[in-house]
Design a protein around this motif. Structure first.
Motif, PDB file in Angstrom:
ATOM      1  N   ASP A  90       0.824  -1.212   0.000  1.00  0.00           N
ATOM      2  CA  ASP A  90       0.000   0.000   0.000  1.00  0.00           C
ATOM      3  C   ASP A  90       0.859   1.264   0.000  1.00  0.00           C
ATOM      4  OD1 ASP A  90      -2.195  -1.684   2.259  1.00  0.00           O
ATOM      5  OD2 ASP A  90      -2.533  -1.324   0.116  1.00  0.00           O
ATOM      6  N   THR A  91       2.166   1.101   0.132  1.00  0.00           N
ATOM      7  CA  THR A  91       3.066   2.246   0.130  1.00  0.00           C
ATOM      8  C   THR A  91       2.978   2.998  -1.195  1.00  0.00           C
ATOM      9  OG1 THR A  91       4.611   1.247   1.692  1.00  0.00           O
ATOM     10  CG2 THR A  91       5.486   2.949   0.235  1.00  0.00           C
ATOM     11  N   ALA A  92       2.695   4.291  -1.110  1.00  0.00           N
ATOM     12  CA  ALA A  92       2.521   5.109  -2.313  1.00  0.00           C
ATOM     13  C   ALA A  92       2.242   6.545  -1.901  1.00  0.00           C
ATOM     14  CB  ALA A  92       1.347   4.586  -3.156  1.00  0.00           C
ATOM     15  N   ILE A  93       2.234   7.415  -2.881  1.00  0.00           N
ATOM     16  CA  ILE A  93       1.681   8.759  -2.682  1.00  0.00           C
ATOM     17  C   ILE A  93       0.193   8.663  -2.995  1.00  0.00           C
ATOM     18  CG2 ILE A  93       1.710  11.160  -3.416  1.00  0.00           C
ATOM     19  CD1 ILE A  93       4.645  10.756  -4.208  1.00  0.00           C
ATOM     20  N   TYR A  94      -0.611   9.159  -2.086  1.00  0.00           N
ATOM     21  CA  TYR A  94      -2.066   9.101  -2.246  1.00  0.00           C
ATOM     22  C   TYR A  94      -2.582  10.483  -2.631  1.00  0.00           C
ATOM     23  CZ  TYR A  94      -2.328   4.375  -0.438  1.00  0.00           C
ATOM     24  OH  TYR A  94      -2.206   3.016  -0.292  1.00  0.00           O
ATOM     25  N   TYR A  95      -3.400  10.490  -3.679  1.00  0.00           N
ATOM     26  CA  TYR A  95      -3.958  11.725  -4.201  1.00  0.00           C
ATOM     27  C   TYR A  95      -5.477  11.700  -4.097  1.00  0.00           C
ATOM     28  CZ  TYR A  95       0.590  12.144  -6.537  1.00  0.00           C
ATOM     29  OH  TYR A  95       1.937  12.229  -6.823  1.00  0.00           O
TER      30      TYR A  95
END
Length: 121
Positions: A90-95
């Protein structure tokens, strides 16, 4: 015009939880469906969840179904993403994004700057 500002990202251990918030400016927030997307390093931005303008309809990517919950408070011009049972993937940049209800990037007209979520194993 709608301006979106995400918050709530951070570092969490696998199995933990985070709640992301997206605050919108402008008086037309309740007219837009809202969505959350994410982008991991080296990968395309992908759909996570969407909620209709009234909040009565939601959809989720299969990868987060049952773990993530999208909600909105039109009185506060805010959309939320509750993330439980987090996994390293789930690691990510969330927009967050505002536009038409759907799972396609092109359906959204307005985007926030993103907030980093890192899940440690």
């Amino acid at each position: 015009q709608v301006q979106l500002v995400e918050s709530g990202g951070g570092l969490v251990q696998a199995g933990g939880s985070l709640r992301l918030s997206c605050a919108a400016s402008g008086r037309t927030f309740s007219r837009y469906a809202m969505g959350w997307f994410r982008q991991a390093p080296g990968k395309e931005r992908e759909f996570v969840a969407a909620i209709s303008y009234g909040g009565g309809t939601t959809k989720y990517a299969d990868s987060v179904k049952g773990r993530f919950t999208i909600s909105r408070d039109n009185a506060k011009n805010t959309v939320y993403l509750q993330m439980n049972s987090l996994k390293p993937e789930d690691t990510a940049i969330y927009y967050c994004a505002g536009g038409s209800y759907g799972s396609i990037r092109g359906e959204y007209d307005y985007w926030g700057q993103g907030t980093q979520v890192t899940v440690a194993s």
